[in-house]
Design a protein around this motif. Structure first.
Motif, PDB file in Angstrom:
ATOM      1  N   PRO A  81      -2.588  -7.186  -2.125  1.00  0.00           N
ATOM      2  CA  PRO A  81      -1.893  -6.042  -1.541  1.00  0.00           C
ATOM      3  C   PRO A  81      -0.723  -5.616  -2.424  1.00  0.00           C
ATOM      4  O   PRO A  81       0.028  -6.460  -2.902  1.00  0.00           O
ATOM      5  CB  PRO A  81      -1.402  -6.558  -0.185  1.00  0.00           C
ATOM      6  CG  PRO A  81      -1.466  -8.037  -0.262  1.00  0.00           C
ATOM      7  CD  PRO A  81      -2.437  -8.391  -1.350  1.00  0.00           C
ATOM      8  N   SER A  82      -0.615  -4.325  -2.682  1.00  0.00           N
ATOM      9  CA  SER A  82       0.494  -3.812  -3.483  1.00  0.00           C
ATOM     10  C   SER A  82       1.326  -2.803  -2.708  1.00  0.00           C
ATOM     11  O   SER A  82       2.502  -2.643  -2.969  1.00  0.00           O
ATOM     12  CB  SER A  82      -0.031  -3.140  -4.756  1.00  0.00           C
ATOM     13  OG  SER A  82      -0.514  -4.101  -5.646  1.00  0.00           O
ATOM     14  N   TRP A  83       0.698  -2.073  -1.843  1.00  0.00           N
ATOM     15  CA  TRP A  83       1.404  -1.024  -1.104  1.00  0.00           C
ATOM     16  C   TRP A  83       1.142  -1.203   0.369  1.00  0.00           C
ATOM     17  O   TRP A  83      -0.010  -1.152   0.770  1.00  0.00           O
ATOM     18  CB  TRP A  83       0.938   0.364  -1.553  1.00  0.00           C
ATOM     19  CG  TRP A  83       1.018   0.505  -3.032  1.00  0.00           C
ATOM     20  CD1 TRP A  83      -0.029   0.519  -3.900  1.00  0.00           C
ATOM     21  CD2 TRP A  83       2.188   0.635  -3.834  1.00  0.00           C
ATOM     22  NE1 TRP A  83       0.412   0.646  -5.185  1.00  0.00           N
ATOM     23  CE2 TRP A  83       1.780   0.716  -5.172  1.00  0.00           C
ATOM     24  CE3 TRP A  83       3.542   0.683  -3.554  1.00  0.00           C
ATOM     25  CZ2 TRP A  83       2.668   0.853  -6.220  1.00  0.00           C
ATOM     26  CZ3 TRP A  83       4.421   0.812  -4.609  1.00  0.00           C
ATOM     27  CH2 TRP A  83       3.985   0.903  -5.912  1.00  0.00           C
ATOM     28  N   PRO A  84       2.098  -1.451   1.237  1.00  0.00           N
ATOM     29  CA  PRO A  84       3.492  -1.559   0.838  1.00  0.00           C
ATOM     30  C   PRO A  84       3.695  -2.783  -0.041  1.00  0.00           C
ATOM     31  O   PRO A  84       2.858  -3.679  -0.050  1.00  0.00           O
ATOM     32  CB  PRO A  84       4.233  -1.691   2.166  1.00  0.00           C
ATOM     33  CG  PRO A  84       3.232  -2.279   3.089  1.00  0.00           C
ATOM     34  CD  PRO A  84       1.897  -1.752   2.646  1.00  0.00           C
ATOM     35  N   GLU A  85       4.787  -2.799  -0.743  1.00  0.00           N
ATOM     36  CA  GLU A  85       5.009  -3.883  -1.689  1.00  0.00           C
ATOM     37  C   GLU A  85       4.937  -5.231  -1.002  1.00  0.00           C
ATOM     38  O   GLU A  85       5.498  -5.428   0.064  1.00  0.00           O
ATOM     39  CB  GLU A  85       6.350  -3.704  -2.391  1.00  0.00           C
ATOM     40  CG  GLU A  85       6.331  -2.512  -3.317  1.00  0.00           C
ATOM     41  CD  GLU A  85       7.535  -2.447  -4.208  1.00  0.00           C
ATOM     42  OE1 GLU A  85       8.012  -3.500  -4.651  1.00  0.00           O
ATOM     43  OE2 GLU A  85       8.001  -1.329  -4.467  1.00  0.00           O
ATOM     44  N   ALA A  86       4.202  -6.150  -1.640  1.00  0.00           N
ATOM     45  CA  ALA A  86       4.004  -7.491  -1.110  1.00  0.00           C
ATOM     46  C   ALA A  86       4.972  -8.452  -1.795  1.00  0.00           C
ATOM     47  O   ALA A  86       5.522  -8.151  -2.852  1.00  0.00           O
ATOM     48  CB  ALA A  86       2.569  -7.933  -1.357  1.00  0.00           C
ATOM     49  N   ARG A  87       5.161  -9.615  -1.211  1.00  0.00           N
ATOM     50  CA  ARG A  87       5.973 -10.646  -1.854  1.00  0.00           C
ATOM     51  C   ARG A  87       5.282 -11.107  -3.114  1.00  0.00           C
ATOM     52  O   ARG A  87       4.083 -11.004  -3.262  1.00  0.00           O
ATOM     53  CB  ARG A  87       6.147 -11.836  -0.925  1.00  0.00           C
ATOM     54  CG  ARG A  87       7.018 -11.539   0.247  1.00  0.00           C
ATOM     55  CD  ARG A  87       7.176 -12.773   1.101  1.00  0.00           C
ATOM     56  NE  ARG A  87       7.903 -12.435   2.309  1.00  0.00           N
ATOM     57  CZ  ARG A  87       7.779 -13.067   3.441  1.00  0.00           C
ATOM     58  NH1 ARG A  87       6.960 -14.085   3.539  1.00  0.00           N
ATOM     59  NH2 ARG A  87       8.485 -12.686   4.481  1.00  0.00           N
TER      60      ARG A  87
END
Length: 131
Positions: free
Chosen positions: A66-72
């Motif tokens: 996952p990139s969006w929303p920004e992931a840890r």
């Protein structure tokens, strides 16, 4: 203790597409390439001009990150360039979609974001020419 960044490892969804992107579009030089039968996995070592490396891996059925929303975790990879406009022109000519160029309010340096074929956030960060 630490002497610098040695490499960054990237797992890709489509090895051929990602290899073409990192080699042909970004211009990284191939150091080594191996197919590991026991893992059904490619490993490609790519050279950065400063001596660092990008390792490109393929694994069957690797889940999407996952990139969006920004992931840890890792936020993005940033590559140094001397001329943001020239680098953007090269990428745009190769069909890469770029976000608008921005200016870091603290350093005054120009930078731009884009994505690799798997959506991994990448950045070009303009540095002063050596010399």
């Amino acid at each position: 203790m630490l002497r610098g960044l040695h490499h960054v490892a990237v797992i890709c969804g489509d090895y051929a597409v990602s290899k073409a992107f990192y080699v042909e579009t970004l211009g990284l030089r191939v150091l080594d390439e191996h197919y590991r039968e026991e893992r059904q996995s490619w490993k490609l070592d790519l050279a950065l001009p400063d001596g660092g490396q990008v390792e490109l891996f393929s694994f069957p059925d690797a889940p999407a990150r996952p990139s969006w929303p920004e992931a840890r975790g890792l936020r993005h990879l940033a590559f140094a360039v001397e001329d943001t406009d020239a680098a953007c022109a090269r990428l745009t000519a190769r069909g890469v979609v770029l976000q608008p160029v921005r200016v870091d309010p603290y350093t005054g340096q120009r930078f731009v974001f884009f994505a690799d074929p798997d959506g991994l956030p990448l950045e070009l960060y303009e540095i002063a020419a050596a010399g």
